[in-house]
Design an enzyme around this catalytic site. Structure first.
Site, PDB file in Angstrom:
ATOM      1  N   MET A   1     -28.638   2.913  69.136  1.00  9.06           N
ATOM      2  CA  MET A   1     -28.808   1.646  68.570  1.00  9.06           C
ATOM      3  C   MET A   1     -29.602   1.301  67.355  1.00  9.06           C
ATOM      4  SD  MET A   1     -31.714   0.666  71.639  1.00  9.06           S
ATOM      5  CE  MET A   1     -33.301   1.766  71.723  1.00  9.06           C
TER       6      MET A   1
ATOM      7  N   SER B   1     -22.160   2.588  64.554  1.00 12.48           N
ATOM      8  CA  SER B   1     -20.939   2.790  65.317  1.00 12.48           C
ATOM      9  C   SER B   1     -19.872   2.978  64.430  1.00 12.48           C
ATOM     10  CB  SER B   1     -20.824   1.804  66.478  1.00 12.48           C
ATOM     11  OG  SER B   1     -21.893   1.606  67.318  1.00 12.48           O
TER      12      SER B   1
ATOM     13  N   HIS C   1     -13.684   5.591  78.295  1.00 13.97           N
ATOM     14  CA  HIS C   1     -14.070   6.921  77.725  1.00 13.97           C
ATOM     15  C   HIS C   1     -14.315   7.810  79.101  1.00 13.97           C
ATOM     16  CE1 HIS C   1     -17.739   4.912  76.202  1.00 13.97           C
ATOM     17  NE2 HIS C   1     -18.017   5.278  77.421  1.00 13.97           N
ATOM     18  N   ASN C   2     -14.005   7.343  80.328  1.00 17.05           N
ATOM     19  CA  ASN C   2     -14.129   8.128  81.531  1.00 17.05           C
ATOM     20  C   ASN C   2     -12.955   7.910  82.346  1.00 17.05           C
ATOM     21  OD1 ASN C   2     -16.740   8.910  80.733  1.00 17.05           O
ATOM     22  ND2 ASN C   2     -17.880   7.921  82.580  1.00 17.05           N
TER      23      ASN C   2
ATOM     24  N   GLY D   1     -23.616  11.186  71.811  1.00 13.83           N
ATOM     25  CA  GLY D   1     -23.951  12.420  72.634  1.00 13.83           C
ATOM     26  C   GLY D   1     -25.540  12.582  72.602  1.00 13.83           C
TER      27      GLY D   1
ATOM     28  N   LEU E   1     -24.982  -4.389  74.681  1.00 10.24           N
ATOM     29  CA  LEU E   1     -24.241  -5.526  73.926  1.00 10.24           C
ATOM     30  C   LEU E   1     -24.794  -5.514  72.394  1.00 10.24           C
ATOM     31  CD1 LEU E   1     -23.032  -8.870  75.072  1.00 10.24           C
ATOM     32  CD2 LEU E   1     -24.070  -8.614  72.777  1.00 10.24           C
TER      33      LEU E   1
ATOM     34  N   HIS F   1     -16.364  10.187  71.937  1.00  7.25           N
ATOM     35  CA  HIS F   1     -16.762   9.038  72.601  1.00  7.25           C
ATOM     36  C   HIS F   1     -18.122   8.259  71.984  1.00  7.25           C
ATOM     37  CE1 HIS F   1     -19.726  10.372  75.084  1.00  7.25           C
ATOM     38  NE2 HIS F   1     -20.040   9.587  75.716  1.00  7.25           N
TER      39      HIS F   1
END
Lengths: 137, 476
Positions: B377, B381, B325-326, B402, B206, B399
């Protein structure tokens, strides 16, 4: 060398070696708990009792049976907070497994391994017997 | 095997169909020179080839620029299988079914949040269960858990988690209608019953962020994004329930492929024809697990709003979008000159619908779908928007960043305390459910997310809207 970590970009890939099939299953259990619970040891248990673990026709081959075995240990850890310490493992020709050992209750609610996978799974009959498996964390 | 790669243009490379016997289509990698050099010796390329061997695959076996080694299918993999003769494969979805991400947007400026940031982060850390073995906000068993599996985020809203208006900003309105709880094993339900409303561990998080840069003013304005404003991103999935569904069906389908005579180059690629009983059973269970994941994110999002409202009464925390995304979804596409139904597997890849697409919710019909791309992190994003060019890969995009570095290599480079100190030096506060995870998830373990996003934009798969920088992180 009982087991060791190999390189993997996202998850935990391990190599396990043993002289006998029974030892290999015990080493796989040890590797699973070490990765899942880190520094946990039976000394941190909050209770223990003798136990039997059986898998009837659960794998298509020995490698599949090993993955099933580790996933069963995962299920018990996540849902019942129980670690199974195998003292004796028997496997018959029909790939039925009977393990005799001890259930140890842990204070931990589950572990960090979320699945033991068939991805990159390899099994070499040796000698020594050698398994490579990837755990999803 | 020496894999020959043909560069088609600066962001596309081809693995020819002749590379390995059994390939039914070529592989198509979205990669510039740097990304290709990072994966050149990685097993991910063999996985792209293996997927190309599955029955009914159409077009290409695709890999997005955030590709890395997965189980069977690559992470970052996209593969579409024709409804006529095609298959569905649990390995093409992954263990964490409907792992996904959502973004909440506030009207608050970073300056308004900074003074209370440590206490806000502590309050969120207490309120949102996270870490290994974390138990959720609510326990649901038996028929009540089945109601979650059938209802998805709608169940969450009906049970007090969030607002009805959230549902139009969740992919599929928060519920996959083909979900069949009967196909979800008792073991999967046992693993999931206490985990609803929890982040879990691993790469889940989060994050409180600030909008750092706007690339497209018009789209950003439509999405409600403004430079300097605070956002909250949530990344998690279907917890143990989804993992058990995947594990159960890998075992079931391994017998099916033998019985049906389907040749697969990797046992993690077990599959079943889409029109078979086994295939339909997996789709029903997978959709139920996806509903669990969407309910999970909705419950967490609702709790985040409650905590924010204690610090900033009356300030809304709107949902921009919640996207998985899965997943494997049966979708209608116009491909190679004809219309048809395809089961599109996206594993570590995001659906990205362009403006005007009939499956878009009305609120985004003119803008295209918001695509939320979590980075590492310590970096950034992105918010992207779906673009028409993605038709070539069944409307899909990347997504995330990676990984490039293994967990043990990341830990060797920096331990958890060093990672935390390094982030705090950058003004990023951190709390972690599991300190070991913090070290393993160090920003250095990931690809450059800017580069990944740059490739999908140059390839025409999506458009950059905004870049978000973390100011506080809770790691699972």
């Amino acid at each position: 060398m009982p087991w060791r970590k190999l390189d993997h970009p996202a998850d935990v890939r391990i190599e396990v070696e043993a002289e006998t099939l029974e030892d290999l299953f015990r080493e796989c259990a040890d590797a699973f708990y070490s990765v899942s619970l880190g520094t946990w040891s039976a000394e941190h248990s909050i209770g223990h009792s003798p136990g039997v673990f059986s898998l009837q026709g659960s794998g298509d081959d020995l490698a599949g049976l090993l993955v099933t075995w580790m996933n069963e240990l995962l299920f018990e850890l996540e849902t019942s907070r129980r670690v199974f310490v195998p003292l004796e493992v028997r496997i018959d020709e029909g790939l039925n497994l009977l393990a005799i050992g001890e259930w140890v209750l842990t204070p931990a609610a589950g572990g960090r391994v979320k699945a033991v996978t068939y991805g990159g799974l390899s099994f070499d009959l040796g000698p020594p017997l050698r398994l490579e498996v990837i755990m999803d964390v | 095997m020496d894999i020959q790669i043909q560069r088609k243009d600066p962001v596309r490379c081809l693995i020819p169909k002749t590379t390995m016997e059994g390939m039914r289509v070529p592989g198509l990698l979205y990669a510039d020179g740097k990304i290709l050099s990072e994966v050149r010796d990685d097993p991910v390329l063999q996985q792209v080839i293996n997927v190309a061997c599955l029955p009914g695959i159409t077009g290409f076996s695709f890999a997005m620029p955030d590709m890395h080694w997965g189980y069977g299918f690559p992470i970052g993999g996209v593969a579409a299988f024709s409804s006529e003769g095609g298959v569905v494969s649990p390995g093409g979805v992954g263990y964490d079914i409907s792992c996904g991400v959502r973004l909440h947007i506030s009207r608050l400026a970073e300056e308004a949040v900074r003074p209370v940031l440590p206490s806000l982060l502590d309050a969120l850390f207490v309120a949102i269960p996270c870490g290994v073995g974390s138990e959720g906000l609510t326990m649901q068993k038996g028929s009540r858990l089945d109601a979650v599996l059938e209802g998805g985020a709608g169940w969450a809203v009906r049970n007090g988690f969030g607002e009805k208006s959230d549902l139009e900003r969740i992919e599929h309105a928060g519920c996959l209608e083909g979900a069949d709880p009967v196909e979800v094993s008792g073991r999967a339900k046992e693993r999931g019953q206490g985990q609803l409303g929890s982040l879990g561990s691993g790469n889940h998080f989060l994050e409180i962020q600030r909008v750092e840069e706007i690339f497209d003013r018009s789209l950003a304005s439509s999405f409600g994004l403004e430079a300097g404003r605070v956002t909250v991103m949530i990344h998690c999935g279907s917890r143990g329930l989804g993992h058990q569904v995947c594990d159960d069906f890998l075992r079931t389908l391994s017998r099916s492929v033998t019985r049906l005579g389907i040749r697969i180059p990797d046992r993690q690629l077990v599959c079943a024809p889409l029109d078979s009983a086994e295939g339909k059973a997996y789709l029903g269970a997978m959709q139920a697990a996806a509903n669990f994941a969407m309910a999970n994110r909705q419950a967490i999002g609702s709790r985040v709003r409650e905590v924010f409202s204690r610090f900033f009464p009356g300030e809304p925390l709107h949902l921009l979008y919640d996207v998985s995304h899965n997943l494997a979804l049966v979708e209608k596409h116009f491909y190679d000159g004809k219309e048809g139904l395809f089961c599109v597997h996206r594993k570590g890849a995001t659906r990205a619908l362009p403006p005007g697409h009939p499956s878009l919710p009305p609120v985004y019909s003119k803008t295209g779908q918001p695509v939320i791309i979590p980075g590492s992190m310590g970096t950034a994003s992105y918010v992207l928007a779906g673009a028409a060019g993605a038709a070539e890969c069944f409307f899909s995009t990347c997504h995330g960043a990676g990984r490039v570095k293994s967990r043990s290599a990341a830990l060797k480079a920096l331990n958890a305390k060093e990672v935390s100190a390094s982030l705090e030096q950058k003004g990023i506060l951190v709390r972690a459910g599991d300190l070991r995870t913090l070290g393993e998830e160090a920003p250095e373990a990931y690809k450059d997310v800017d580069l990944v996003v740059d490739v999908v934009e140059r390839a025409g798969l999506s458009r950059k809207v905004a870049r978000l920088a973390p100011i506080a992180v809770i790691k699972g």
